[in-house]
Design a protein around this motif. Sequence first.
Motif, PDB file in Angstrom:
ATOM      1  N   ALA A  35       1.212  -1.597  -0.224  1.00  0.00           N
ATOM      2  CA  ALA A  35       0.341   0.233  -0.184  1.00  0.00           C
ATOM      3  C   ALA A  35       0.975   0.794  -0.111  1.00  0.00           C
ATOM      4  CB  ALA A  35      -1.233   0.162   0.840  1.00  0.00           C
ATOM      5  N   LEU A  36       1.713   1.494   0.591  1.00  0.00           N
ATOM      6  CA  LEU A  36       2.962   2.567   0.720  1.00  0.00           C
ATOM      7  C   LEU A  36       3.482   2.847  -0.779  1.00  0.00           C
ATOM      8  CD1 LEU A  36       4.909   2.176   4.608  1.00  0.00           C
ATOM      9  CD2 LEU A  36       2.777   4.056   3.885  1.00  0.00           C
ATOM     10  N   ALA A  37       4.164   1.480  -1.347  1.00  0.00           N
ATOM     11  CA  ALA A  37       4.717   1.491  -2.081  1.00  0.00           C
ATOM     12  C   ALA A  37       3.625   1.856  -4.078  1.00  0.00           C
ATOM     13  CB  ALA A  37       4.609   0.243  -2.764  1.00  0.00           C
ATOM     14  N   THR A  38       2.166   2.108  -3.075  1.00  0.00           N
ATOM     15  CA  THR A  38       1.141   1.996  -4.494  1.00  0.00           C
ATOM     16  C   THR A  38       1.026   4.035  -4.088  1.00  0.00           C
ATOM     17  OG1 THR A  38       0.124  -0.530  -4.356  1.00  0.00           O
ATOM     18  CG2 THR A  38      -1.427   1.849  -5.159  1.00  0.00           C
ATOM     19  N   PHE A  39       0.535   4.193  -2.971  1.00  0.00           N
ATOM     20  CA  PHE A  39       0.591   5.504  -2.240  1.00  0.00           C
ATOM     21  C   PHE A  39       1.792   6.188  -2.842  1.00  0.00           C
ATOM     22  CE2 PHE A  39      -2.987   4.312  -0.164  1.00  0.00           C
ATOM     23  CZ  PHE A  39      -4.046   5.437  -0.560  1.00  0.00           C
ATOM     24  N   THR A  40       2.965   6.307  -3.066  1.00  0.00           N
ATOM     25  CA  THR A  40       4.286   6.497  -3.036  1.00  0.00           C
ATOM     26  C   THR A  40       4.210   7.138  -4.488  1.00  0.00           C
ATOM     27  OG1 THR A  40       4.904   5.884  -1.538  1.00  0.00           O
ATOM     28  CG2 THR A  40       6.454   7.104  -2.919  1.00  0.00           C
ATOM     29  N   LEU A  41       3.586   5.034  -5.382  1.00  0.00           N
ATOM     30  CA  LEU A  41       3.947   5.572  -6.805  1.00  0.00           C
ATOM     31  C   LEU A  41       2.844   6.315  -7.772  1.00  0.00           C
ATOM     32  CD1 LEU A  41       5.831   4.639  -9.284  1.00  0.00           C
ATOM     33  CD2 LEU A  41       4.682   2.713  -9.268  1.00  0.00           C
ATOM     34  N   PHE A  42       2.378   6.600  -7.507  1.00  0.00           N
ATOM     35  CA  PHE A  42       0.437   6.918  -7.849  1.00  0.00           C
ATOM     36  C   PHE A  42       0.110   8.458  -7.063  1.00  0.00           C
ATOM     37  CE2 PHE A  42       0.493   2.309  -9.231  1.00  0.00           C
ATOM     38  CZ  PHE A  42       0.853   2.740 -10.475  1.00  0.00           C
ATOM     39  N   LEU A  43       0.924   8.962  -5.911  1.00  0.00           N
ATOM     40  CA  LEU A  43       0.161   9.573  -4.892  1.00  0.00           C
ATOM     41  C   LEU A  43       1.140  10.856  -4.936  1.00  0.00           C
ATOM     42  CD1 LEU A  43      -2.887  11.273  -4.101  1.00  0.00           C
ATOM     43  CD2 LEU A  43      -2.379  10.059  -1.878  1.00  0.00           C
ATOM     44  N   TRP A  44       1.820  10.247  -4.591  1.00  0.00           N
ATOM     45  CA  TRP A  44       3.078  11.464  -3.452  1.00  0.00           C
ATOM     46  C   TRP A  44       3.905  12.066  -4.953  1.00  0.00           C
ATOM     47  CZ3 TRP A  44       1.317  13.495   1.037  1.00  0.00           C
ATOM     48  CH2 TRP A  44       0.724  13.067   1.811  1.00  0.00           C
ATOM     49  N   LEU A  45       4.404  10.918  -5.512  1.00  0.00           N
ATOM     50  CA  LEU A  45       5.651  11.506  -6.621  1.00  0.00           C
ATOM     51  C   LEU A  45       4.711  12.366  -7.516  1.00  0.00           C
ATOM     52  CD1 LEU A  45       7.669   7.842  -7.344  1.00  0.00           C
ATOM     53  CD2 LEU A  45       7.957  10.392  -6.334  1.00  0.00           C
ATOM     54  N   PRO A  46       3.522  12.237  -8.250  1.00  0.00           N
ATOM     55  CA  PRO A  46       3.010  13.243  -8.620  1.00  0.00           C
ATOM     56  C   PRO A  46       2.808  13.968  -8.100  1.00  0.00           C
ATOM     57  CG  PRO A  46       1.833  11.174  -9.444  1.00  0.00           C
ATOM     58  CD  PRO A  46       3.035  10.824  -7.937  1.00  0.00           C
ATOM     59  N   ILE A  47       2.285  14.353  -7.205  1.00  0.00           N
ATOM     60  CA  ILE A  47       1.740  15.781  -5.908  1.00  0.00           C
ATOM     61  C   ILE A  47       3.348  16.151  -6.339  1.00  0.00           C
ATOM     62  CG2 ILE A  47       1.792  17.050  -3.916  1.00  0.00           C
ATOM     63  CD1 ILE A  47       0.159  14.565  -2.759  1.00  0.00           C
ATOM     64  N   PHE A  48       4.834  16.045  -5.774  1.00  0.00           N
ATOM     65  CA  PHE A  48       6.105  16.531  -5.956  1.00  0.00           C
ATOM     66  C   PHE A  48       5.961  16.843  -7.489  1.00  0.00           C
ATOM     67  CE2 PHE A  48      10.720  15.321  -6.419  1.00  0.00           C
ATOM     68  CZ  PHE A  48      11.132  16.713  -5.712  1.00  0.00           C
ATOM     69  N   LYS A  49       5.419  15.353  -8.379  1.00  0.00           N
ATOM     70  CA  LYS A  49       6.413  16.001  -9.104  1.00  0.00           C
ATOM     71  C   LYS A  49       5.287  17.264  -9.845  1.00  0.00           C
ATOM     72  CE  LYS A  49       8.375  16.053 -13.887  1.00  0.00           C
ATOM     73  NZ  LYS A  49       9.340  16.023 -13.838  1.00  0.00           N
ATOM     74  N   GLY A  50       4.061  17.588  -9.235  1.00  0.00           N
ATOM     75  CA  GLY A  50       3.119  18.899  -9.675  1.00  0.00           C
ATOM     76  C   GLY A  50       4.390  19.676  -9.383  1.00  0.00           C
ATOM     77  N   VAL A  51       4.214  19.995  -7.733  1.00  0.00           N
ATOM     78  CA  VAL A  51       5.536  20.820  -7.118  1.00  0.00           C
ATOM     79  C   VAL A  51       6.187  22.292  -8.130  1.00  0.00           C
ATOM     80  CG1 VAL A  51       5.973  22.131  -5.602  1.00  0.00           C
ATOM     81  CG2 VAL A  51       3.944  20.207  -5.007  1.00  0.00           C
ATOM     82  N   LEU A  52       6.967  20.630  -8.865  1.00  0.00           N
ATOM     83  CA  LEU A  52       7.981  21.129  -9.129  1.00  0.00           C
ATOM     84  C   LEU A  52       7.762  21.764 -10.241  1.00  0.00           C
ATOM     85  CD1 LEU A  52      11.065  20.775  -8.245  1.00  0.00           C
ATOM     86  CD2 LEU A  52      10.900  18.251 -10.885  1.00  0.00           C
TER      87      LEU A  52
END
Length: 307
Positions: A35-52
């Motif tokens: 679950a952590l890997a899924t959230f990181t890959l599909f949620l937190w990484l896109p959020i970080f990429k969007g901020v960048l």
Amino acid sequence: MEQIKAVQSTLAKPQKQRSGWSKGYLWGFLFVLPALATFTLFLWLPIFKGVLNSFYYVDFVKGDSFVGFDNYKAIFSDPDVLTSVKNTLYYMGLALAIGFWVPILFALCISEMRRFQGFARVAAYLPYVVPFVVLYGVWRWLYDPVGPINALLKAIGIGQINFMVDRSWSMISIVIMETWQSFGSAMLIYLAAILSVPRDWYEAAEIDGAGIWQRIRHITLPAIRNQIVLLLMLQLISTSQGFQTHYAMLDGGPNNATLTYALLIVKYAFVRQDYGVASALGVLMFLALSILAVIQYRVNNKGGVQG
């Protein structure tokens, strides 16, 4: 020697307990890891990429170029942004005024039914399972100038209403359609809360001569107050992201009357091909929704999910 062995055995016990605790913690972490890997890959990484991306001019051919806060400056200089914010707030207000009380009203009515209560539950929930493609087609036909709704309005002497063309009716039309489609799920939550109220309270109220409206006012509504507050917060969060219906039905028209903030983000990204400004809009929306999420979390901690 015996005392030394006793002390050693005493000191050894916590170590075994810690070892067992660590082993259990490791197994728990392994179960949570997917679950952590899924959230990181599909949620937190896109959020970080969007901020960048909000600080870059995104070009998939020539490469990204750093522009600092220019994307945010472009947001505040675009009149469409202010229009979308006003439309989103208007949409949220309409959803509260028109749609928020419908599931509560239906839940109260069904809970008071002595017969056919099961049929009423199923009938109220059925619109929620209608596919969106079918839903939009049916309601376009209902709202058509020669459709059944306008035929009924003409029959009773009101006259024709251009639901899809008139700016003053377009957003109202969307809210009415979404209320019809989605009130069933919230109704079931309210109905479950109402049915969990001890029946002794109602029987005592009836013995004291309380009528149906007195029972609802003094017993039912106070008993489901926490559910009302919780679903209020959830509706505010969901309506602030209104996009799908506005895009499918009117694409933000007529004349930007249904252009919501989320729809404007999509238009910046996929119509204007300006992913930097779209990312900046997304970051601002993320901050606003984070505030609402914190408020919802505090409501839950105060017993918002309990009866």
